[in-house]
Structure formats: structure tokens, C-alpha cells
Enzyme design. Structure first.
Site, short mmCIF file in Angstrom:
data_model
loop_
_atom_site.label_atom_id
_atom_site.label_comp_id
_atom_site.label_asym_id
_atom_site.label_seq_id
_atom_site.Cartn_x
_atom_site.Cartn_y
_atom_site.Cartn_z
N GLU A 648 0.83 -1.21 0.00
CA GLU A 648 0.00 0.00 0.00
C GLU A 648 0.86 1.25 0.00
O GLU A 648 0.52 2.26 -0.64
CB GLU A 648 -0.93 -0.02 1.21
CG GLU A 648 -2.02 -1.08 1.10
CD GLU A 648 -2.90 -1.16 2.33
OE1 GLU A 648 -4.09 -0.85 2.24
OE2 GLU A 648 -2.37 -1.54 3.39
N GLU A 668 -3.46 -9.00 3.61
CA GLU A 668 -4.25 -8.81 4.83
C GLU A 668 -5.30 -9.89 5.05
O GLU A 668 -5.59 -10.27 6.20
CB GLU A 668 -4.91 -7.43 4.80
CG GLU A 668 -3.97 -6.27 5.07
CD GLU A 668 -3.30 -5.74 3.81
OE1 GLU A 668 -2.70 -4.66 3.86
OE2 GLU A 668 -3.37 -6.44 2.77
#
Length: 795
Positions: A648, A668
């Protein structure tokens, strides 16, 4: 009045639902016959009492039960809640086994005090439709016993493993908690409910002492009833003054509450209700004077706490109450008994206000004695209220009893109207009313508020180590709502919150990565948090910084944790990038990770699991993913793994160089999280959506060539050489006009939300005006004409 007779019931549909048995069970630690029963044992005791209460053969009634439904205990009401003495893997079937029932269906209801009444309505409806024919609903808590025996040398083991299907409906916590609430201490029920009572006090124009007296007057009659109830956990009658006067025993919890006016959870209690069709009741031989019918009912869900227009009330609860009365065809004057859920004063006064009831109503507002005194049996309190109401209806045939059951933070409200008078099943319009509620406007929220504001509601939490002020406010500039707490060590905010009327007072709020903080004035905020001019420090604990001319190199220096990030590292990166974007002599930044194994493994999960405060700056993960105005290039030099927040971070950069061994993934989902720091937003905008979906849903890794092929990387470097190639790329940028690069970025940002290409091209932007007056434009054209290298000034 007489009870139901054959002449008044023979015309009813034989599937008409009817309550045929209720039971309660309790034990107190101080009792001479105290046994230290588990929650399952307590529920079974209540279930056995309900079977006997039917007046029929208990074994035959148990055999007829085809559905059992259990209410969650506190220890099964939220993820990760501890069960110090163990628990059943299938609570409903554990209880069923003890009472001799072999149901085809077993239900474990969602959390919330609305559960008992909601289940009565739901299963009565299922009986009326012919889906089931007999059901037992039960719940229990053994919190007192668990706390009493948890540290005992020979503590009991309440663990049970029972086979059989279970319809586990989950915790049902959606919308009952938010990150902003957690970040600002609104994690406990007293603090959240206190917001409502304080807002109601201000709406009524009452002073603190006057309102405290009214809470005492509301609950004093409850204590009298609790004192006479054999199932009560705290059978002590208290005066109105005693209830609200702070003492060592009646300590303040969260203003305006003292301990005596909040729900008591240290209980050992169970309650059960048996429902059948009329046909089954007749076949079992249940005497008709035991039958109690559900005349009216409603189930509604309020807006989430911080979405509500008015923090002084819950109109959905009132709407549910009035609709249930409407379905029953009665008004409040026709009610003989009332039991309003009473975890906190506002839960009672909210509905009482809406129905026109007063604290001194001769009928009373509770049958049990209420949650602070009879006991807050977890989510199961209203099962006791239903049991008491059924008993009261039988004592006064033809009378109507009202049960109001509350769940969440004045969030879910279920209502039942009971009477022995026979009635067919009546459907309610809760779904249509819920549509109306869902359409109500919400209050806009500011996650990162800054500036002057007005207090909308508040509380002060009293802990063992001090007080914490919590404010719900509205920004004066936008009207947006926010949540904030006082600054540690600042007594000035308590001068505001301890004033005769804090609501409506002006305060100053500022946002930080760890939360929003509020002070009495902007001057005080600047004293506590002096504004700092962005600058680079000589050294950082978790990050290395190297300045080389117009280039800034930033290295995440946590190789022992695969360069995973945690709050102190986030704060340093935030500070560094602030300095980079503010420094006119820095034109390009490179971010990389120490070593050759990992750019960044993302969030430090070991730190997250430690229970320590975990947060990111307002500018986002690594100080980048939520940052606006990134008008100078940032290059990610990805060496090795870029996982989760690491990817990210790279996605937030303008350019990406990966080494040939790089592995990129939004991982995640593999640890129960999701890529909330921009991954699920940016990735589908950068690569084909279907591919983005695959990567997000599976968490699979993408290699360097695949990343280059899909445009996630600009260049591939040899193993271990990502930083060197990133430097070359930075140098290619630095030879150009930094003003042109900066204004190009600004124009891209200003037009990226314009869908039509021509509209975007012709849009008026500040970038064009800035370019026309820049020294670099003049220098660039002049140098070109003079056939010499330009000397950029970045202005």
C-alpha cells in the site's frame, strides 16, 4: 375477569402461538445453598421451572419441543471474550440435554438485550406459520460465580462439548462500535449511555443536581421491587438521594452516573419461556389459565450512535413501542404492567418520555426491579421481564403487560404486549417502519477535526488512575460532528466539563494520528502541542535519512521485523515526509527498506497483538497513504517483499522500482484484516479490476515481471539493486524543472476527478496560473534559446 375459555379460543387457528410456561432460577454467592452453577446449569434450572409451570407433564412438554433458542452470555458476546471457567460449544443443546429435550433446531441469538423479546416474536411467528410447533427460549449468566471461583485452587471446569447442529447467528455487533469511538474511549456502555443522559438534561434545561435527583427518583421505586424479588441479585431498597450521592461504595463511573444507577452484571441468573401452538398446548394438556398471548410486537433498529441527529433520545425505540401498542389495539392507559429495559436511566426515560409515562406512575416502570438492582443478566434480562409479565397477566386475566427490551447503545428495541385474552396472530409493520428509519438523514462526521467547535454532548470517565474527558462536538465551520478526548495532564478541559452547563460551550479541537484532542482554547492547545515547522532531524530511531543534493533517501530501518511498521515508525515517516514536501531544495524522494529481504512487511502484527495503542498518522500508513498534496515525486525502491501495508505504501508512491526478487501482495486477508490503507481503493484503479479482485481476495504474491507487465512497476532492477536504479530514475527527474514537475502533479490531482477528458483538459486550474508566473518557466525558455543547461530555482 376470567381466563380464556374454550368458547373464546375454539375459533382461533390451531397454529396460533401461546406462551404456556415461564421459569426463573437464581443463586447468590452468600446463600447457604450456593452451588456454584454454570450458565448452562442456571438455564436448565429455569427451563425445568418453565416446564413445571405449564401445569402439564414436564417430560411430555420437553419431548414436544422442536426448537430451542439460547441468549448469549457476556463471554460469548464479542470476539475474543474470555471464559475463565470454560463454556459449552453448543449452549442451546447443552441446556436441551439437561431438560430432556431433543430439538431438531437449535439457535444461538445475536448479542443484545433485545434478544429475548425478539426471539419470542420470531418464534411465535414461526409457530403461526406452521414452521415449528413448540419452542423453548432461555438465557443465563454466571458472572458472579466465574469471578468468585476463577482464582480458586480447585476451580470448576464449565467446558462442555455437545454434538448437534447449531444456528449460530454471530455476534450481531455491526454498527455498534466504530474506530473513532474506540480511539476516544467510548468502548464501555456507561460512557456511551452517559452521552444521551447529558444531552437529555441539556435539552430539558435542568441543572446537574436537579437531573441527578430525577434519576434517583426514577430508580428508587425499582429498588423497592428488587428488594422483594426472590431472584434479585441486589435485593436492597435505597432512597432516591442514596442512589445518586457519590460515596466510596457508590463511586462515580461516568458523569452523570454513579455505580448504583448502572446495570449490575455480577449475577447468577437464568430465565426461560416456552411457546407452543394452541393445538400442541391442548394436546399436552396445558391448562388454559396458563395461556398468555402475544397481542402486539415490534422490532426496530436505531441509527448508529454517531449518525443520529439528536443524541438526547432514540426515536426508533419509541416508534417500536407505539407500533406494538397499535398492533395490540391498546394505548398506554390500558396497560396494567410495564417493564422498561433499565440498564441506565436514559433507557427508561427515553421510552417513558415518548409514551407519556412518569417516574411516579402508579403501575411502576418495572416488574423485576430493573437491571441495576434485580440484575443485568447480560443479554437475558428481558427474559425475566417476560416471565414476570406472564405471571402478572395470569394474576389479572384480561390485563395487558408491556415489555420493552433494549440492545446495543439504545440501538435495537423489541417490544411485546401480553395478555391472557385470546387473540389470533397479528403481524406487525416493523419492516416498513425500519425503511423509514433507514432513510433518516445522518450527521456528517469529521474524522480529523481541526478548529473551534461547540460541545454537543460529553462525559467524564472516572478511572482508578484519574479522569478522562470525552466530548462529542460540532465544528463551527462545517457543522460536522466529531469525537475527542482531553489532553493528558490538561486540567483546563475539566473546568469546561465540570461547569454548570458544558453543552453549547466553545472548545478547540485538533486531530493527531492517535486521536482527536480538545482543549478550552486554541492558546492552550498550542501550549500543550506547540506547532512545529517541518524539518529533518539529524537522526531517527526507526528510519534512516540521507540527503544527496536535491534527492532525499528514506530507509525504513527495522530489518529485524522485515521493516514492518508500528506507531513510532509511522510518526517518524510522517515527520520526514512533512519536511520533504516543505523543503524547496528537495525535489525527489526515494523510500526503501533496510537490507535486501524486505521493502516492508506492512503492519507489525506482533506489536498489534500486544494490546498497545496501534494507530497511524492522519497522513496514513508510512505517512503517505492518506497524504494529500503530494506535489513532488516519491519513488518506492522495492527490495524483496512488499506485503500488506508495504505494498500500500508503494502504491501511494508516484513511481516504483522493484528488484527481480520482489514479491508484492495485499496479504491482509490471510490474517483476518483487509487492505484498508488504500490498497482496496488504489489497486483496482491501477490494474484490471478482475486481476485486482483476485489479488485482494486471495492475498497471492505478484512477482516483479508481473508487476511490470500490469503497470505497477516502472522498472525492474537486478537483485539488491532497486535503490541504485531508483537513484538513476530520480536523477532523470532532477535534471528537469522542479516547478514543472510539481505543477504537473498538481494539475493531475486537480483534474483526476473530472470524468470527461475535454472537460479535464480545459478545466481552470491554479497550476496553469502558477506556471505563467514562475521563474523556472522563464529560465527554461531562456536556457533553450541560449543553448545552455538551465539553472532551476524551483520557483
Amino acid at each position: 375477569m376470567e381466563g380464556p375459555s374454550v368458547s373464546t379460543t375454539h375459533n382461533l387457528d390451531p397454529r396460533t402461538p401461546v406462551i404456556v410456561g415461564v421459569g426463573q432460577y437464581a443463586e447468590r454467592i452468600e446463600d447457604s445453598d450456593y452451588r456454584g452453577m454454570s450458565a448452562v446449569d442456571l438455564a436448565a434450572g429455569a427451563g425445568s421451572a418453565a416446564l413445571t409451570d405449564t401445569g402439564a407433564d414436564p417430560a411430555a412438554v420437553a419431548a414436544a419441543i422442536d426448537t430451542v433458542a439460547g441468549i448469549r452470555q457476556f463471554e460469548t458476546s464479542s470476539p475474543g471474550a474470555p471464559a475463565p471457567l470454560g463454556k459449552s460449544n453448543n449452549y442451546p443443546r447443552s441446556v436441551a440435554q439437561r431438560i430432556g429435550a431433543k430439538p431438531a433446531r437449535a439457535i444461538l441469538e445475536v448479542s443484545g438485550g433485545q434478544g429475548p423479546q425478539h426471539l419470542v416474536t420470531e418464534l411465535a411467528r414461526a409457530i403461526a406459520s406452521g414452521e415449528i410447533s413448540a419452542a423453548m427460549i432461555f438465557g443465563s449468566e454466571a458472572i458472579s460465580t466465574v469471578r468468585h471461583l476463577a482464582a480458586a485452587e480447585n476451580k470448576p471446569d464449565f467446558t462442555e462439548t455437545v454434538d448437534g447442529d447449531l444456528e449460530d447467528r454471530g455476534f450481531g455487533l455491526k454498527g455498534l462500535m466504530s474506530m473513532t469511538a474506540v480511539d476516544h474511549g467510548l468502548t464501555d456502555a456507561p460512557s456511551q449511555y452517559a452521552l444521551f443522559d447529558n444531552a437529555r438534561r441539556a435539552r430539558l434545561g435542568q441543572g446537574r443536581d436537579e437531573y441527578a435527583a430525577s434519576m434517583g427518583e426514577l430508580f428508587a421505586p425499582f429498588t423497592k421491587i428488587a428488594a422483594a424479588n426472590p431472584y434479585s441479585a441486589a435485593p436492597t431498597e435505597r432512597t432516591a438521594t442514596e442512589l445518586v450521592t457519590p460515596t466510596e461504595r457508590n463511586r462515580p463511573i461516568a458523569d452523570p452516573y454513579t455505580r448504583f444507577v448502572v446495570a449490575r452484571d455480577q449475577v447468577n441468573q437464568g430465565a426461560a419461556v416456552i411457546l407452543t401452538s394452541i393445538q400442541v398446548a391442548q394436546e399436552l394438556g396445558v391448562p388454559q389459565d396458563k395461556w398468555v398471548f402475544l397481542h402486539g410486537h415490534a422490532d426496530l433498529r436505531e441509527k448508529d450512535l454517531l449518525d443520529r441527529q439528536d443524541l438526547s433520545r432514540s426515536p426508533a425505540a419509541v416508534m417500536a413501542s407505539t407500533h406494538a401498542l397499535e398492533v395490540a389495539g391498546v394505548d398506554t392507559a390500558e396497560l396494567s404492567s410495564i417493564d422498561l429495559y433499565s440498564c441506565f436511566p436514559i433507557a427508561v426515560s427515553n421510552v417513558a418520555d415518548g409514551l407519556g409515562l412518569t417516574a411516579d406512575d402508579p403501575r411502576g416502570l418495572t416488574l423485576t426491579g430493573g437491571l441495576p438492582f434485580f440484575g443485568g443478566a447480560g443479554n437475558n434480562y428481558s427474559m425475566h421481564a417476560i416471565a414476570e409479565t406472564v405471571g402478572q397477566c395470569r394474576k389479572e386475566p384480561g390485563s395487558f403487560g408491556f415489555v420493552g427490551a433494549n440492545g446495543g447503545i439504545l440501538s435495537k428495541y423489541s417490544v411485546g404486549i401480553y395478555a391472557t385474552t385470546p387473540t389470533e396472530w397479528r403481524e406487525d409493520r416493523s419492516s416498513q417502519l425500519q425503511d423509514e428509519i433507514n432513510a433518516w438523514p445522518v450527521v456528517p462526521m469529521a474524522d480529523h477535526p481541526d478548529g473551534w467547535a461547540t460541545i454537543e454532548s460529553y462525559t467524564v470517565k472516572h478511572g482508578r488512575t484519574g479522569r478522562t474527558g470525552i466530548v462529542i462536538g460540532r465544528l463551527e465551520t462545517t457543522g460536522e460532528r466529531f469525537t475527542a478526548t482531553g489532553v493528558d495532564g490538561d486540567t483546563g478541559i475539566f473546568e469546561v466539563l465540570d461547569a454548570p452547563e458544558p453543552i453549547g460551550q466553545q472548545v478547540f479541537v485538533r486531530s493527531f494520528g492517535y486521536g482527536n484532542r480538545v482543549t478550552a482554547t486554541d492558546t492552550r492547545m498550542n501550549e500543550l502541542h506547540p506547532p512545529q515547522a517541518p524539518r529533518l532531524r539529524d537522526d531517527y530511531e526507526h528510519v534512516l535519512v540521507h540527503r544527496d543534493g536535491h534527492r532525499l533517501e528514506i530507509t525504513i530501518n527495522r530489518p529485524q521485523a522485515r521493516n514492518a511498521l508500528f506507531p513510532p515508525a509511522h510518526e517518524e515517516l510522517d515527520e520526514i515526509f512533512d519536511a520533504y514536501f516543505a523543503d524547496p531544495n528537495l525535489w525527489v524522494a526515494i523510500i526503501t527498506g533496510a537490507g535486501d529481504q524486505s521493502f516492508s512487511a506492512g503492519n507489525d502484527l506482533i506489536y498489534s497483538a500486544s494490546g498497545k495503542p496501534n494507530y497511524i498518522p492522519t497522513t496514513g500508513f508510512a505517512g503517505l497513504t492518506s497524504r494529500r498534496g503530494m506535489n513532488k515525486p516519491v519513488i518506492a525502491a522495492v527490495n524483496g517483499f512488499a506485503m500488506g501495508g508495504g505494498l500500500e505504501t508503494a502504491l501511494a508512491c508516484h513511481l516504483v522500482v522493484v528488484d527481480e526478487n520482489a514479491q508484492l501482495a495485499l496479504s491482509e486477508v490471510k490474517v483476518g484484516l483487509f487492505a484498508g490503507a488504500g490498497g482496496v481503493v488504489r489497486l483496482p484503479r491501477m490494474i484490471p479490476p478482475k486481476l485486482a479482485n483476485e489479488l485482494i481476495f486471495t492475498g497471492r504474491r505478484m512477482g516483479a515481471q508481473e508487476a511490470l507487465g500490469h503497470g505497477l512497476a516502472n522498472r525492474i532492477a537486478p537483485a539488491g539493486k532497486a535503490l541504485q536504479i531508483a537513484r538513476k530514475l530520480a536523477d532523470e527527474i532532477i535534471v528537469n524543472s522542479p516547478t514543472s514537475v510539481r505543477l504537473s502533479l498538481e494539475m493531475m490531482e486537480q483534474t483526476q476527478g473530472i470524468a470527461d477528458v475535454i472537460d479535464a483538459v480545459t478545466a481552470r486550474t491554479t497550476a496553469v496560473d502558477d506556471l505563467m508566473t514562475s521563474e523556472d518557466m522563464i529560465e527554461g525558455l531562456t536556457a533553450f534559446a541560449q543553448k545552455r543547461p538551465p539553472h532551476w530555482r524551483n520557483r
